[in-house]
Design an enzyme around this catalytic site. Structure first.
Site, PDB file in Angstrom:
ATOM      1  N   ASP A 165       0.815  -1.225   0.000  1.00  0.00           N
ATOM      2  CA  ASP A 165       0.000   0.000   0.000  1.00  0.00           C
ATOM      3  C   ASP A 165       0.847   1.274   0.000  1.00  0.00           C
ATOM      4  OD1 ASP A 165      -2.556  -1.003  -0.205  1.00  0.00           O
ATOM      5  OD2 ASP A 165      -2.919  -1.074   1.962  1.00  0.00           O
TER       6      ASP A 165
ATOM      7  N   ARG B   4       0.130  -1.593   7.637  1.00  0.00           N
ATOM      8  CA  ARG B   4       0.691  -0.378   7.028  1.00  0.00           C
ATOM      9  C   ARG B   4       1.602   0.385   7.987  1.00  0.00           C
ATOM     10  NH1 ARG B   4      -3.047   3.221   3.260  1.00  0.00           N
ATOM     11  NH2 ARG B   4      -0.934   3.684   2.544  1.00  0.00           N
TER      12      ARG B   4
ATOM     13  N   ARG C 255     -10.426   5.680  10.066  1.00  0.00           N
ATOM     14  CA  ARG C 255      -8.964   5.577  10.177  1.00  0.00           C
ATOM     15  C   ARG C 255      -8.385   6.585  11.183  1.00  0.00           C
ATOM     16  NH1 ARG C 255      -6.806   2.685   5.769  1.00  0.00           N
ATOM     17  NH2 ARG C 255      -8.365   1.131   5.201  1.00  0.00           N
TER      18      ARG C 255
ATOM     19  N   HIS D  48     -11.552   7.091   3.862  1.00  0.00           N
ATOM     20  CA  HIS D  48     -10.664   8.244   4.020  1.00  0.00           C
ATOM     21  C   HIS D  48     -11.399   9.464   3.455  1.00  0.00           C
ATOM     22  CE1 HIS D  48      -6.620   5.848   3.869  1.00  0.00           C
ATOM     23  NE2 HIS D  48      -6.806   6.302   5.093  1.00  0.00           N
TER      24      HIS D  48
ATOM     25  N   CYS E 232      -4.870   9.379  -3.853  1.00  0.00           N
ATOM     26  CA  CYS E 232      -4.217   8.483  -2.891  1.00  0.00           C
ATOM     27  C   CYS E 232      -2.749   8.290  -3.230  1.00  0.00           C
ATOM     28  CB  CYS E 232      -4.882   7.108  -2.887  1.00  0.00           C
ATOM     29  SG  CYS E 232      -6.563   7.116  -2.306  1.00  0.00           S
TER      30      CYS E 232
HETATM   31  N1  ARG Z   1      -5.356  -0.040   0.717  1.00  0.00           N
HETATM   32  C1  ARG Z   1      -5.168   1.256   1.255  1.00  0.00           C
HETATM   33  C2  ARG Z   1      -5.814   1.339   2.620  1.00  0.00           C
HETATM   34  O1  ARG Z   1      -6.892   0.824   2.785  1.00  0.00           O
HETATM   35  C3  ARG Z   1      -5.707   2.293   0.342  1.00  0.00           C
HETATM   36  C4  ARG Z   1      -5.389   3.695   0.756  1.00  0.00           C
HETATM   37  C5  ARG Z   1      -5.942   4.719  -0.149  1.00  0.00           C
HETATM   38  N2  ARG Z   1      -5.425   5.996   0.145  1.00  0.00           N
HETATM   39  C6  ARG Z   1      -6.137   7.127   0.283  1.00  0.00           C
HETATM   40  N3  ARG Z   1      -5.486   8.242   0.432  1.00  0.00           N
HETATM   41  N4  ARG Z   1      -7.446   7.118   0.357  1.00  0.00           N
HETATM   42  O2  ARG Z   1      -5.298   1.910   3.543  1.00  0.00           O
END
Ligand code: ARG
Length: 282
Positions: free
Chosen positions: A71, A96, A141, A170, A268
């Site tokens: 990611d 992550r 998040r 997000h 992203c």
């Molecule tokens: N797979 C990543 C996650 O779920 C995707 C992040 C996408 N990034 C963003 N800025 N929305 O964390």
């Protein structure tokens, strides 16, 4: 229509080539481990995105991708940079986790003042600079406590917004900054992604906002990157493109379908580096 595009300003972006791209875990509803991912296609799409920025006259730096951090391509999550000050990311999910320090080191090695976050935050995924303020997402998040931490660090008002639909986990999946001109900040957003209270806040702050349709939202069309004139956007977000054109913006369609399998689009993949002493930009 009372608002029009203010015009382009040159931007500085940080990106990460998806050489180790795959979907090996699932932390948002777009991710499906059983689905095939094509790393070569992801790299091709990413390079087209990078070349688009370069052709528009922007500066693009890159950070080395790390094997085992698929990611990392989603550079927007790596930090938030305002006035040359770097607020590091602290990720919600352990998969992550190492990305935060990797991005922080990239900035520290280049002489930036970096601040190690005490609170969980996923960088520009949830912290979007608009004019003199920061719009901040929470719900999936980034912790609300991080909004206060960012406000204290940057000295700018931070407006908390509650996300309610897991597909738009997000803030940058549900809201795009079109112009950061402090005199006339402009955004586009998808109201169903927000709580009733947050919708009302957005309505008051941005009465002239572009309202995206469901079709725009499911293509992650709001995951767009604007320089104040040119808006890099998913080609499937056709309603959004039409609304942008009506306001004098120039939509630049760039395909990011392979990166959508991880739950991300153009924004992203793009971390904006806002230098010290520069106007907020638009
Ligand atoms: N797979 C990543 C996650 O779920 C995707 C992040 C996408 N990034 C963003 N800025 N929305 O964390």
């Amino acid at each position: 229509m009372t608002t029009t595009a203010p015009g382009a300003t040159r931007r500085h972006y940080l990106m990460c080539e998806p050489r180790f791209y795959t979907v090996s875990y699932e932390i948002n509803p777009w991710m499906d481990k059983t689905r095939y991912t094509d790393v070569d296609l992801a790299v091709r799409q990413w390079r087209t995105l990078r070349d688009t920025y370069l052709d528009l006259g922007h500066r693009v730096d890159t950070i080395e991708p790390v094997d085992g951090l698929p990611d990392m391509v989603y550079a927007a999550n790596g930090a938030t940079v305002v006035d040359g000050v770097v607020y590091s990311a602290r990720f919600r999910y352990p998969e992550r986790g190492p990305e935060g320090p990797a991005y922080q080191k990239w900035f520290a090695d280049r002489g930036f003042v970096t601040h190690t976050a005490a609170q969980v935050n996923e960088g520009e995924g949830d912290l979007l600079v608009v004019g003199n303020m920061v719009l901040a997402g929470t719900g999936f998040r980034t912790d609300r406590a991080a909004h206060a931490e960012a406000q204290e660090l940057f000295g700018r008002p931070v407006v908390s917004l509650e996300l309610v639909d897991p597909h738009y986990y997000h803030l940058d999946t549900a809201l795009a900054v079109l112009s950061s001109d402090p005199q006339d900040p402009q955004i586009a957003y998808y109201p169903p992604a927000f709580s009733a209270g947050s919708r009302s806040v957005l309505q008051q702050l941005f009465p002239d906002a572009v309202i995206a349709t469901e079709q725009d939202a499911v293509a992650l069309g709001l995951n767009a990157v604007s320089d104040g004139q040119n808006v890099v956007v998913a080609p499937a977000a056709t309603d959004l493109a039409a609304a942008l054109r009506e306001r004098g913006y120039t939509p630049i369609p760039v395909e990011t379908t392979e990166l959508l399998k991880g739950g991300g689009g153009a924004k992203c993949c793009t971390l904006e580096i806002r230098p010290a002493g520069a106007p907020t930009g638009d």
